[in-house]
Scaffold this motif. Sequence first.
Motif, PDB file in Angstrom:
ATOM      1  N   ALA A   1     -29.659  10.322 -26.849  1.00  0.00           N
ATOM      2  CA  ALA A   1     -28.655  11.305 -26.445  1.00  0.00           C
ATOM      3  C   ALA A   1     -27.285  10.675 -26.231  1.00  0.00           C
ATOM      4  CB  ALA A   1     -29.103  12.006 -25.168  1.00  0.00           C
ATOM      5  N   THR A   2     -27.271   9.398 -25.834  1.00  0.00           N
ATOM      6  CA  THR A   2     -25.994   8.747 -25.543  1.00  0.00           C
ATOM      7  C   THR A   2     -25.875   7.413 -26.273  1.00  0.00           C
ATOM      8  OG1 THR A   2     -27.006   7.781 -23.568  1.00  0.00           O
ATOM      9  CG2 THR A   2     -25.730   9.811 -23.258  1.00  0.00           C
ATOM     10  N   PRO A   3     -25.773   7.463 -27.589  1.00  0.00           N
ATOM     11  CA  PRO A   3     -25.705   6.193 -28.335  1.00  0.00           C
ATOM     12  C   PRO A   3     -24.510   5.330 -27.922  1.00  0.00           C
ATOM     13  CG  PRO A   3     -25.166   8.052 -29.757  1.00  0.00           C
ATOM     14  CD  PRO A   3     -25.701   8.620 -28.473  1.00  0.00           C
ATOM     15  N   GLN A   4     -23.400   5.969 -27.517  1.00  0.00           N
ATOM     16  CA  GLN A   4     -22.249   5.151 -27.132  1.00  0.00           C
ATOM     17  C   GLN A   4     -22.520   4.345 -25.862  1.00  0.00           C
ATOM     18  OE1 GLN A   4     -22.173   8.466 -27.263  1.00  0.00           O
ATOM     19  NE2 GLN A   4     -21.078   9.361 -25.541  1.00  0.00           N
ATOM     20  N   ALA A   5     -23.299   4.919 -24.940  1.00  0.00           N
ATOM     21  CA  ALA A   5     -23.661   4.187 -23.720  1.00  0.00           C
ATOM     22  C   ALA A   5     -24.576   3.016 -24.058  1.00  0.00           C
ATOM     23  CB  ALA A   5     -24.329   5.124 -22.718  1.00  0.00           C
ATOM     24  N   THR A   6     -25.493   3.241 -24.992  1.00  0.00           N
ATOM     25  CA  THR A   6     -26.412   2.186 -25.424  1.00  0.00           C
ATOM     26  C   THR A   6     -25.645   1.059 -26.097  1.00  0.00           C
ATOM     27  OG1 THR A   6     -28.055   3.918 -25.798  1.00  0.00           O
ATOM     28  CG2 THR A   6     -28.536   1.758 -26.745  1.00  0.00           C
ATOM     29  N   LEU A   7     -24.706   1.419 -26.974  1.00  0.00           N
ATOM     30  CA  LEU A   7     -23.903   0.424 -27.676  1.00  0.00           C
ATOM     31  C   LEU A   7     -23.036  -0.349 -26.696  1.00  0.00           C
ATOM     32  CD1 LEU A   7     -22.911  -0.873 -30.319  1.00  0.00           C
ATOM     33  CD2 LEU A   7     -21.180   0.928 -30.450  1.00  0.00           C
ATOM     34  N   TYR A   8     -22.397   0.366 -25.785  1.00  0.00           N
ATOM     35  CA  TYR A   8     -21.549  -0.263 -24.765  1.00  0.00           C
ATOM     36  C   TYR A   8     -22.348  -1.318 -24.001  1.00  0.00           C
ATOM     37  CZ  TYR A   8     -18.331  -0.665 -20.813  1.00  0.00           C
ATOM     38  OH  TYR A   8     -17.477  -1.140 -19.851  1.00  0.00           O
ATOM     39  N   ALA A   9     -23.547  -0.930 -23.554  1.00  0.00           N
ATOM     40  CA  ALA A   9     -24.398  -1.850 -22.792  1.00  0.00           C
ATOM     41  C   ALA A   9     -24.791  -3.062 -23.632  1.00  0.00           C
ATOM     42  CB  ALA A   9     -25.644  -1.118 -22.304  1.00  0.00           C
ATOM     43  N   ALA A  10     -25.087  -2.836 -24.900  1.00  0.00           N
ATOM     44  CA  ALA A  10     -25.492  -3.934 -25.785  1.00  0.00           C
ATOM     45  C   ALA A  10     -24.346  -4.917 -26.012  1.00  0.00           C
ATOM     46  CB  ALA A  10     -25.984  -3.377 -27.124  1.00  0.00           C
ATOM     47  N   ILE A  11     -23.132  -4.399 -26.168  1.00  0.00           N
ATOM     48  CA  ILE A  11     -21.958  -5.264 -26.361  1.00  0.00           C
ATOM     49  C   ILE A  11     -21.700  -6.085 -25.091  1.00  0.00           C
ATOM     50  CG2 ILE A  11     -19.448  -5.305 -26.687  1.00  0.00           C
ATOM     51  CD1 ILE A  11     -19.793  -2.894 -28.600  1.00  0.00           C
ATOM     52  N   ILE A  12     -21.746  -5.416 -23.928  1.00  0.00           N
ATOM     53  CA  ILE A  12     -21.553  -6.103 -22.648  1.00  0.00           C
ATOM     54  C   ILE A  12     -22.615  -7.197 -22.476  1.00  0.00           C
ATOM     55  CG2 ILE A  12     -21.732  -5.816 -20.127  1.00  0.00           C
ATOM     56  CD1 ILE A  12     -19.105  -4.721 -21.141  1.00  0.00           C
ATOM     57  N   ARG A  13     -23.849  -6.887 -22.880  1.00  0.00           N
ATOM     58  CA  ARG A  13     -24.943  -7.849 -22.762  1.00  0.00           C
ATOM     59  C   ARG A  13     -24.685  -9.057 -23.673  1.00  0.00           C
ATOM     60  NH1 ARG A  13     -28.902  -4.311 -23.087  1.00  0.00           N
ATOM     61  NH2 ARG A  13     -29.224  -4.586 -25.302  1.00  0.00           N
ATOM     62  N   GLU A  14     -24.219  -8.812 -24.895  1.00  0.00           N
ATOM     63  CA  GLU A  14     -23.932  -9.936 -25.802  1.00  0.00           C
ATOM     64  C   GLU A  14     -22.824 -10.821 -25.222  1.00  0.00           C
ATOM     65  OE1 GLU A  14     -22.108 -10.726 -30.214  1.00  0.00           O
ATOM     66  OE2 GLU A  14     -23.981  -9.604 -30.145  1.00  0.00           O
TER      67      GLU A  14
END
Length: 76
Positions: free
Chosen positions: A41-54
């Motif tokens: 439902a919120t791919p942008q939140a998932t992507l944001y979290a993944a970028i922050i994690r990297e």
Amino acid sequence: GKMSALDAAAKVLAEAGEPMAAKAMIEAMATKGYWTSPGGATPQATLYAAIIREIGTKGAEARFQKVDRGQFTLQG
């Protein structure tokens, strides 16, 4: 094979040549056919979290750099 969301994000950032928000990256990735959300439902939140994690994990080796609130660009 299919690109990962992070690979696709790096690609659209490279093509844009300017900082982008996660939502804009998701839209560009889908438009260009690089990556589409598998139904989250919120791919942008998932992507944001993944970028922050990297960034947190790889530090200077990360592909991404946070330049402003919610805005990312490619490192280097």
